[in-house]
Design an enzyme around this catalytic site. Structure first.
Site, PDB file in Angstrom:
ATOM      1  N   ASN A   1       0.343  -3.598   0.397  1.00 14.73           N
ATOM      2  CA  ASN A   1      -0.082  -2.868  -0.876  1.00 14.73           C
ATOM      3  C   ASN A   1      -1.385  -2.472  -0.409  1.00 14.73           C
ATOM      4  O   ASN A   1      -2.311  -3.323  -0.470  1.00 14.73           O
ATOM      5  CB  ASN A   1      -0.255  -3.791  -1.930  1.00 14.73           C
TER       6      ASN A   1
ATOM      7  N   LYS B   1       0.850 -15.631   3.891  1.00 15.12           N
ATOM      8  CA  LYS B   1       0.046 -14.695   4.327  1.00 15.12           C
ATOM      9  C   LYS B   1      -1.259 -15.465   5.012  1.00 15.12           C
ATOM     10  O   LYS B   1      -1.863 -16.323   4.297  1.00 15.12           O
ATOM     11  CB  LYS B   1      -0.326 -13.639   3.238  1.00 15.12           C
TER      12      LYS B   1
ATOM     13  N   CYS C   1       0.892  -7.336   4.924  1.00 11.06           N
ATOM     14  CA  CYS C   1      -0.498  -6.357   4.590  1.00 11.06           C
ATOM     15  C   CYS C   1      -1.429  -6.352   5.435  1.00 11.06           C
ATOM     16  O   CYS C   1      -1.390  -5.928   6.687  1.00 11.06           O
ATOM     17  CB  CYS C   1      -0.793  -6.374   3.177  1.00 11.06           C
TER      18      CYS C   1
HETATM   19  N1  CDV Z   1      -2.923  -6.298   0.047  1.00 15.62           N
HETATM   20  C1  CDV Z   1      -3.531  -6.135   1.049  1.00 15.62           C
HETATM   21  O1  CDV Z   1      -3.736  -6.944   1.932  1.00 15.62           O
HETATM   22  N2  CDV Z   1      -4.393  -4.933   1.086  1.00 15.62           N
HETATM   23  C2  CDV Z   1      -5.464  -4.744   2.142  1.00 15.62           C
HETATM   24  C3  CDV Z   1      -6.575  -3.885   1.627  1.00 15.62           C
HETATM   25  C4  CDV Z   1      -7.391  -4.772   0.548  1.00 15.62           C
HETATM   26  C5  CDV Z   1      -7.430  -3.362   2.648  1.00 15.62           C
HETATM   27  C6  CDV Z   1      -4.877  -4.000   3.384  1.00 15.62           C
HETATM   28  O2  CDV Z   1      -5.307  -4.463   4.532  1.00 15.62           O
HETATM   29  O3  CDV Z   1      -4.039  -2.942   3.339  1.00 15.62           O
END
Ligand code: CDV
Length: 319
Positions: free
Chosen positions: A196, A127, A171
């Site tokens: 998440n 990531k 994410c």
């Molecule tokens: N796991 C993530 O990257 N979550 C972020 C939250 C913190 C905003 C997301 O962009 O969904």
């Protein structure tokens, strides 16, 4: 010859802290069987799919912290998933916390792998856009310590697999235009994105009601503006008292949602994705060679925290 790929989303409901990896892998295997019975060639699981979302806690004890990471893949707990994939001839994307022993020491990444229909890892992504903060902030209802527990990966790349050009992200990456564009500049036709996302956004609670909307907005815009498929898959529901959005969906290069999960539990949904649908967008509206104007974009050189709003507010210091 058409290039259809049957893609399943393996959305996960919550994983509590006490849930063993063995129990989680059982749930992943159940969904893999269901996906196969529906005709899927690949199943996409969420980010950090083997444990609870541990960055919500400030964990002082390194040994305790490292219990949430995988030091090898596959390993004893996850081997059944790889065996089942090989047996069923289905591929998968899986997110997990990686503890990597490298020449210069230990490194921690938020990682996703792509596994082929023979149960072999064919690609790994670490990531890039790590959200949250790096120090304990007790004022929050829960922490988001990704910046403490992971270091950013080197960047985005594509891989020829499953009959097309595939990319991976995780994410928070899905909110950034650069993610899709850097992949699209390499010819990406489908990006897999596990996530998440808590409903509550501590630094900007006024956005809480928009969490699901922003998820879908990001995936739809990213797919359309880059002529690619986007597959976003959640770990959803109430996990250790923190509610996370579901809304897993598959978005076509047109920007249209073609499949969607409707619960916040373990749920499999599937779409038949024609990878050739990308071409008309890449050839016309988003023909990069013809229409992009890189000379006009310039290089953005300001440093973090130096971008000032009109009222003197420093941007780039918030999370
Ligand atoms: N796991 C993530 O990257 N979550 C972020 C939250 C913190 C905003 C997301 O962009 O969904």
């Amino acid at each position: 010859m058409s290039r259809h790929l049957n893609v399943a989303m393996g959305q996960l409901g919550p994983i509590q802290r006490a849930d063993s990896r063995t129990a989680v892998v059982k749930r992943l295997c159940t969904m893999m069987r269901e996906a196969k019975s529906l005709g899927a060639q690949i199943i996409v699981y969420p980010e950090l799919a083997l444990t609870t979302f541990f960055p919500r806690w400030y964990i002082d004890d390194v040994q305790e912290l490292h219990s949430f990471y995988e030091t090898s893949m596959p390993n004893i707990a996850t081997q059944p998933l790889f065996d089942l994939a090989r047996q069923l001839e289905i591929g998968f994307y899986l997110g997990y916390a990686e503890l990597a022993r490298e020449a210069d020491g230990l490194h921690r990444y938020n990682t996703a792998i792509l596994v082929n229909t023979r149960g072999e890892i064919v690609d790994k992504y670490r990531k890039v856009h790590l959200p949250g903060h790096s120090e304990h902030e007790p004022w929050r209802r829960f922490q988001h310590l990704e910046k403490r527990y992971f270091e950013p990966g080197p960047g985005f790349h594509v891989r020829r697999a499953f009959g097309g050009v595939m990319g991976m992200a995780l994410c928070n990456d899905r909110r950034w235009a650069e993610t899709y564009r850097v992949l699209a500049l390499q010819g990406c036709e489908m990006v897999f994105i596990g996530y998440n996302t808590p409903v509550h956004n501590a630094p900007a609670p006024q956005h809480d009601d928009l969490s699901l909307f922003h998820n879908q907005l990001s995936l739809q815009a990213g797919a359309y503006q880059n002529g690619m498929w986007a597959v976003g898959v959640a770990k959803a529901g109430l996990e250790e008292g923190v509610d996370s959005i579901g809304g897993s969906c598959i978005v076509a290069p047109s920007g249209e949602v073609v499949a969607r999960c409707i619960t916040k539990d373990d749920e499999v949904q599937l779409a038949r994705c024609d990878l050739d649908w990308c071409a008309v967008y890449k050839r016309t509206t988003f023909n990069f060679d013809l229409h992009r104007q890189p000379h006009a974009y310039g290089l953005i050189t300001e440093k973090k925290g130096e971008t000032l709003a009109a009222d003197g507010t420093q941007w780039g210091v918030d999370r």
